[in-house]
Structures are given as C-alpha cells and as structure tokens.
Design a protein around this motif. Sequence first.
Motif: not given
Length: 86
Positions: A63, A55, A68, A65-66
């Motif tokens: 957090r 992340d 990927d 964003h992811r």
Amino acid sequence: MGEDDVRRLERLVGELDARGLSARVVRAPSGRAYVRVINPNATSLTENVVCQAADYWWSWGERMHRADDPAGAATKVARVLAAVSE
C-alpha cells in the motif's frame, strides 16, 4: 475494477503530470487498470500504480497512499522515481 478506481487513477495522472512525470491510465486485457509512470529525464525509472479498496498500491503489492489524496500519492511516486541529479 470499478469506475471509481479509474477516476482516482485519472486524478493521480493529473498530479503526476504536474510534477513533470509522464503518466497515463492503461487498461490491461484483463480489464484491470493501472497508471504507468515514467520519469522522462531517466526513462528507466518507471512504476505501475494500481487503485484498489480506496488506496493506491505500488506494483510490488505494498500500500502506497490513500486514494482520496492523489497529490500526496504523486509526491511519493515523484520521490521514488527521481533521478540522482533531480
């Protein structure tokens, strides 16, 4: 910090650059890497983004964003760092 995280940060830099932001991967003396982002149209608007556990994280520990999806993360950063006139 693993090399996968560094590669994810490098992909984020490419996406941020494409949005007109100045970004680069920085390695702290501790070995930890992060992306330093600056809005070149308003240089007081900056952010440091880290990548951990697949992340992206804001500098304040939330957090973001992811990892990927660097394009999605870059869109969020660009929105946060946008100057009022942009």
